[in-house]
Design an enzyme around this catalytic site. Structure first.
Site, short mmCIF file in Angstrom:
data_model
loop_
_atom_site.label_atom_id
_atom_site.label_comp_id
_atom_site.label_asym_id
_atom_site.label_seq_id
_atom_site.Cartn_x
_atom_site.Cartn_y
_atom_site.Cartn_z
N GLN A 92 0.80 -1.21 -0.05
CA GLN A 92 -0.03 0.00 0.09
C GLN A 92 0.81 1.07 0.10
O GLN A 92 1.27 1.76 1.00
CB GLN A 92 -1.01 -0.11 1.21
N PHE A 93 1.28 1.70 -1.04
CA PHE A 93 2.36 2.99 -1.15
C PHE A 93 1.44 4.09 -0.76
O PHE A 93 2.12 5.24 -0.33
CB PHE A 93 2.83 2.84 -2.49
N THR A 94 0.19 4.24 -0.95
CA THR A 94 -0.57 5.54 -0.59
C THR A 94 -0.46 5.81 0.76
O THR A 94 -0.80 6.80 1.37
CB THR A 94 -1.97 5.40 -0.91
#
Length: 150
Positions: free
Chosen positions: A78-80
């Site tokens: 989950q890079f966000t």
């Protein structure tokens, strides 16, 4: 590393209408990797997650860990989680690690969590458009950042 940990009674990950992972009682872990994360971050975070006492004991008190209740886990990249929203309305993800750094750390995190739990851990597909379904139990949601160990 940054993780959003959700205690669930069930969770699943689907990609292109194909079921990738599914669990019942356990943890859904959304994992963000930062450029300067290391093996030490993985060691600390896997230990912390496996031993986090957020499952109810027989008296209804959050006193048991994932290890104690023999629960399962799914880890989803989950890079966000590294969204910077200070300026403007379009988030910047400059602090999130690029795939060449993030993928090895993500896979090492999964392997280490599997070793700690003594069982396979479900995953998503790194970089894919995933559909994550869950039933948050409690709700219990905890955010942990290895650079800010509160």
């Amino acid at each position: 590393m940054r993780a959003v940990i959700q205690r669930v009674t069930k969770a699943s990950v689907t990609v292109d209408d194909k079921l990738i992972s599914k669990i019942n009682l356990g943890l859904l872990i959304l994992l963000g990797v930062e450029t300067n994360d290391t093996k030490e971050d993985i060691d600390w975070l896997t230990r912390k997650i496996a031993n986090l006492r957020i499952f109810n004991d027989d008296k209804g008190v959050m006193n048991n860990s994932l290890l104690d209740c023999k629960g399962d886990a799914i880890v989803v990249s989950q890079f966000t989680l590294y969204a910077a929203t200070k300026k403007g309305n379009r988030p910047s993800y400059i602090k999130a690690a690029k795939p060449d750094v993030a993928i090895p750390l993500y896979t090492t995190f999964i392997s280490q969590l599997e070793n700690t739990l003594g069982k396979p851990v479900g995953t998503g597909v790194f970089g894919a458009d995933m559909k994550v379904d869950l039933r948050n139990d409690g709700p219990v949601t905890i955010i942990i950042d290895t650079k800010n160990k509160e």
